[in-house]
Design a protein around this motif. Sequence first.
Motif: not given
Lengths: 122, 211, 1012, 416
Positions: C521-549
């Motif tokens: 996910t972090l290396r692949g093409p952007k997969q948009f979850v929330d298009m208006q705010n440009d939130v991607t699956s990678a962003a969500i994954e990264l957030a969880t990695r950083e401890g935002f659980e």
Amino acid sequence: MFYILCPYCGEHREEEEFHPKGQAHIARPEDPENTSDDEWGDYLFFRDNPRGVHHELWVHAVGCRKFFNITRHTVTYEILEVYKMGEQPSITAENYAAHQAAASADNERNASQGKHQQGVRA
Amino acid sequence: MSNAQQFDTRPQGEIPVESPLAYSMQRSGTPKAKAGTKVTMRERPFLGQLTLRGGAIVLDEALREVLGLGLPGEPLGLVQDKAGERSIQWMSPDEWLLIVPGGEEFDVERRLREALGDAHFAISNVGGGQTVLELEGEAANEVLKKSVAYDVHPRHFPVGKGVTTVFAKATVILRRPSEERWELVVRRSFADYTYRWLLDAGEEFDIAVEN
Amino acid sequence: MSQPNRLKTGGRVDRSRQLTFTFNGQRYQGHPGDTLASALLANGVDIVNRSFKYSRPRGIVAAGAAEPNGIVQLGSTEAGQVPNVRATQQALYEGLTARSTNGWPNVQRDLMGLIGKLGGQFMPPGFYYKTFMAPASMWLTYEKYIRKAAGLGRSPNENDLDIYDHRHQHCDVLVVGAGPAGLSAALAAGRAGARVMLVDEQEEMGGSLLSSRENIDDAPATSWVEKTLKELSELEHVTLLPRTTANGYHDHNFVTLHERCTEHLSDLAPSVNGRRQVRARLHRVRAGQVVLASGAHERPLVYGNNDVPGSMVAGAVSTYIRRYGVAPGNRLVLSTSNDDGYRAALDWAEAGREVVAIADARQNPDGELVEQARSKGIRIIAGSAVIEARGEKRVSAAKVAKIDIAGFKVAGPVEELACDTIASSGGFSPVVHLASHTGSRPTWNEDILGFVPSPVKGMTPAGGAHGVYALGKVLEDGVAAGNAASEACGFSAASVSQPNVKNLREGAAVALYQVPHLKATLRGPKQFVDMQNDVTSAAIELATREGFESIEHVKRYTALGFGTDQGKLGNINGMAIAARCLGRTIPEVGTTVFRPNYTPVSFGAIVGRHCGELFDPERYTAMHQWHVENGAEFEDVGQWKRPWYFPRKVNGKTETMHEAVSRECSAVREKVGILDASTLGKIDIQGPDAREFLGRVYTNKWAKLAPGRVRYGLMCKDDGMVFDDGTTSCLAENHFLMTTSTGGAATVLEWLEIWHQTEWPELDVYFNSVTDHWATMTVTGPEARKLMSELTDIDLDKDSFKFMDWREGNVAGVPARVFRISFTGELAYEINVQANYAMHVWKKLFAHGDKYGLTPYGTETMHVLRAEKGFIIAGQDTDGSVTPEDLGMHWAIGYDKPNSWIGKRALTRPDTKRTDRKQMVGLKPKDPKVVLEEGAQIVLDPNHPIPMPMVGQVNSSYYSPTLESGFALAVVKGGHQKMGDTVYLPMADGKVHEAEIVSPIFLDPKGERQNV
Amino acid sequence: MQRYSGFGLVKHALSHHENWQRQWRNPTPKKEYDVIIVGGGGHGLATAYYLAKEHGITNVAVIEKGWLGGGNTARNTTIVRSNYLWDESAALYEHAMKLWEGLSQDINYNVMFSQRGVLNVGHTLQDMRDIQRRVNANRLNGIDGEVLDAKGVQDLVPIMDCSKNARYPVMGASWQPRAGVARHDAVAWGYARAADALGVDLLQNTEVTGFKIRDGQIHGVHTNRGDIGSKTVGCVTAGNSGVMAKMAGIKMPLESHPLQALVSEPIKPILDTVVMSNHVHGYISQSDKGDLVIGAGIDGYNGYGQRGSYPTVEHTLQAIVEMFPIFSRVRMNRQWGGIVDTCPDACPIISKTKVKGLYFNCGWGTGGFKATPGSGNVFAASLAKGEMHPIAAPFSIDRFNTGALIDEHGAAGVAH
């Protein structure tokens, strides 16, 4: 926004007609002059502030101008009962659970008889 | 006797008198009826208005004796005499609003005070402090729905009912004396605001003002 | 070519009429019945916006409230600008003018897009928390550029010309949503006789039936809609509100509805017969019961580059084809996890366009719709999904591969299918937003793979809103809900026969949210979850990695769901991705609480008529017109408009306030002035215990006040602090007239009532407000008696009508109560007459007063005069921290009264009995020309370094023409013991004023002037 | 702790952001801590951070029943200012202001503290008197501020209706240039990360169910994850403080009220300062994302429901449109509510209690966010030394019995 049964007008009215006046049943000490500073401070300022069943004083300010009490749940905001000045609540934090259980049993009984949950206006 | 002071505030002779809406009508105008007019507003100024306080039983008895009209039997009740000139409205468990033709109020108050004798009661003359506005017409309900949070549907607000409620950012006493007519008892100092509000809210129904 | 994507037939648009509109400066054509979005799609406009963070080109993806990209700036004039209009919800009208909200220099060739491409990698979630920190002083500069890049549309910079309205509504049953469930519910409740309101956010009612493939009673579903609406419109107690969105569901079944009255006609409401029409109307509904028939939103699948224009939600594709007669492309690839998605492919094929393939995530799709597709010869690739879209400004191909959902990986070779449109369906999410507004959290239902509403008192969900999707079931469910609701309101259930609907055999759906890709996910093409705010699956994954659980942390860190669409398309997918990253299930991750509004509402609609001159009531006295005609400047005192001063024109020049006030003050001190004091609160108090009651609420004594006498009284709260004052007159043994401050009238009346009703109900006394009944005019000054004697039959002799007496009689022929009380320190008569006669009396006083120099004065002069006498104004000289002792008003404290009056006990608390409390004193500036600033702080040592200890402040300060000096009332620590001391007032401009502490009574300390 | 910087961001980008560390650990509770902080909001986390950083006390647990910063930290309108009237509160809020000014650098987390200035607008003569009084007091207390007239206000905020025709015309304002807004979530996360790096245990989803009290001394807390011991417990639970106090057998002069706020949809930059009006009753600023962030007063009843009544929202927007008529067509996106624990004098309680070792930091009402660093800082010092920090001392709970209230209603008439 609350829909409040005024016990004097006998019908539900919009919250905009009422003012909340804080915790109910705060009696002024009988003999203020012989009350300690701590007791006087308690009377003036210290309140229960419960998360749950709360007895409040309200006034039907734009209406009959009468003060009365409301027992209300401070999380669900459900109004459990209203009662006039000088009366005591029948629903309290202590008996709330039992009261809820009885009410839901009532609802189920009604439901099984083909009746549905009572609406706020019913 | 109640040992209170009664004071006849009506002057003898011809003294110019101004209703609470005198200035408003001059400044904001009194739109005439048009073909599309669906609501009409009318002021009934200078009525006698008394606030009665006391126990229902003694007041009822005294009123029957003095006016031949008793208290409404229920909270939020409004009763009138046959001519519709005198009315009594429930305001609170110990308060009623008595409206009589202008000039009668002092005599009524005096006779009530006599009839009530030593009972604990209060009568306050409030006629200078409030005026009556009438709304009539097919859109009267709609104008009220723009203005008051109270339910004015006929099922909920039948003839013979009256309430005190929020009107925009003011307070009114709202009454339904007949099928086609609403009455708003408005405080003097808020009368201009109420009037301007009604003109604004009634614009889409080509509101007309009769005076 | 005009409208290249418009189909020759079909849809509900009126092809006989053309509407011209402008988008980004280009003129296009559409038809009545179009939304702006359908018209743009008809014209082949692929790019409607640039994205918020990465400036990627974006097209329309949905057909209703869920649309995240099609956010435009509407308006052809400045005053008509509307920011952030959702193109999918805006009806097309002639002359509509719209622009994209982002993109520079334009959406087609956007330079920021370059930054997005290059810089996208440098903008992970929360990147701004991690940088822009050095140097600290630069943040405001960085921020300026960050702000510029943000925001969607723009506010108009001219005032709104349109008006807005409110309706207070009450009904037995409010039905939200006029799709199959809502229509059925309304029909049932309406037939039962209940007062029903049926509301729907769309231009026409019918919901999903307007684009349905299904028949009801062997006719197109729209015929059933028409028939049902006809019956409803004929029921007396049923109100139908199309174009009306239920935005907020508040406690005790209070629901706000936003009706767009003329927004579909123009950006400025047209007037009809010269009458203004409202732009929008806000209904405030109190409903006995609410039937929530708000339907469901289809979820898109989250695949690589799923935001390239041409990517759409499957149901939206169907809607554009069937309702608007628009095929938004030519070659379609559908990616679906369920049967429903097939409708898009079938509609596409029936519109005569090519369906390249259907990638179905299920291994063995076998429902009836699947069969229909097969029978049309459409290629179905089972067990697969679109894993990535190709193309930049428009989809050019779909990469399809077999996927292993459980293993979250691509399970087979990638096939690239040329196409221009990718539709996707990941199943449905019930629209539970309203149900959770009052705090009830939705619960996960694994059967329908969605959240359903939890019980809310007085609310019944129906149809898609709680996961009932099959049309026959939905109609049945609607009737049941409508009947349940009307029965709860006391009506008997109505009979509604079930229409004939063919139930489709449905294959089970599979749970698919994020589509796996060949790359992590972090290396692949952007997969948009929330298009208006440009939130991607990678962003969500990264957030969880950083401890935002916590899901709330994930949302806040990534901004998921914080857009103007509130994540209608993306929230569930986002939660599912977070759940995957955390190794939890969706219900374990939980849901978030939705907040009002369901869709945005203009401030204007919420404000309604409460703006401009009607923002707040202006209260007038009976003499107001005279004040206006005589040039008064007004002061706002509470809601009252009170004359502040009466500037005169002298030699063509209007007096300044200082000049006018000096003149008015001198007139009162030397001749006679008149004040409109009608705004003072007046309370009529009657009853045998009235006197006892007064003794308890006032600090001073009332036992011996005889009829005909007046007394000043001070009121405290039970904390010992002064809160109001005024005079009370004894009218008869059991009858008193209390006056309060102008601002305190309502508060004091309620104060009396609360003590009477809650603490001392045994006292026989009644309180009635007579503030408005009486008009009050104060005639004051040495000549007052002479003037009064010309107009009244009251004996004004100083020995028979003494200071602090009141008498009744006639003034100018009008019965009046006249009070000999004085707030100026001069001989004064306060005349009370019934307000309807007040103007007459006022004018008569002037007619007779001219020869005595009768001068009208306003509040400013009143303040100067009263301050010269050391009289306080509650709220100006007190601030809730001042006791009667602090004011030096020992004479008004009845310590030896038999009862413990309100405030008494508190005066002996350790802090209130301190002798170094701030106490009221007078201040005399050393330089008489100086008028100290009200609010100036008082210090003892002006050379003390900052922080400089302050010992008090100036509360009232004026220039006195009588004293020919500035003077002030102030509070100073221990001030009563500091008479004659010098204090300092350091000002903002560096000047330090010196003043002497003196008695607060500057004039006539013995009170001889008022006693004459 | 992985240091954040622009350079670091580039480095991480090149490695596909795969090497970012957790911002804080998810530790298992220990049996005993030197200090327990109950409540993982901004104030609690700041307290933990300053305990570790300034007092070397790192064996600290922050116990949070939900998620860090999930209460009022996440729900306020982010205004930061220190122009309070009374000396005691001015000292407290100015202490906070000074910490705000170096906070991003101190905790290596950009809290986006934007010193864009705050205007408190006056519409009546009494408003202006109060403004003068407050600004004069601020100045002599070393707090920046000036009084502007209507023209000064208009120059600063050209889009505001400062005309004479307004129902309540603008007469002037107080202006504190150093005041502004900050990013609320970042404050909680930044303190959390910095405290964690110093060894503080942040225990989320851990609910305190009772206090262990023996012989008038605190010995720890009961939680849903077992008992956790400590002789020093600081309770920083905002709206829930009354409930927590009751568990410890203490009554508080607190009432928890709903405080509502709302945001518009994001629009392009149009408002560069914070504008507050007590009189028409509303306040507004624009976030960096473009939302107009709007609020007003509390609802009058007690409520833990994180929602209030609709008329409050209506009145707030009426006030905003009255001041900014051009916003009539801007649209309200979302509204929400917090639970604010209000004191009778609109000032906080930072105090010892009758239970030895148990401290409360609560009653912030509507003023909590702006005080976060200062509150944490003085509370940490008080917990560390067992004596109330001089700035905190006036905020003792005893004041309600002696009568020495610090009445800031004038400053807090509008919630913020």
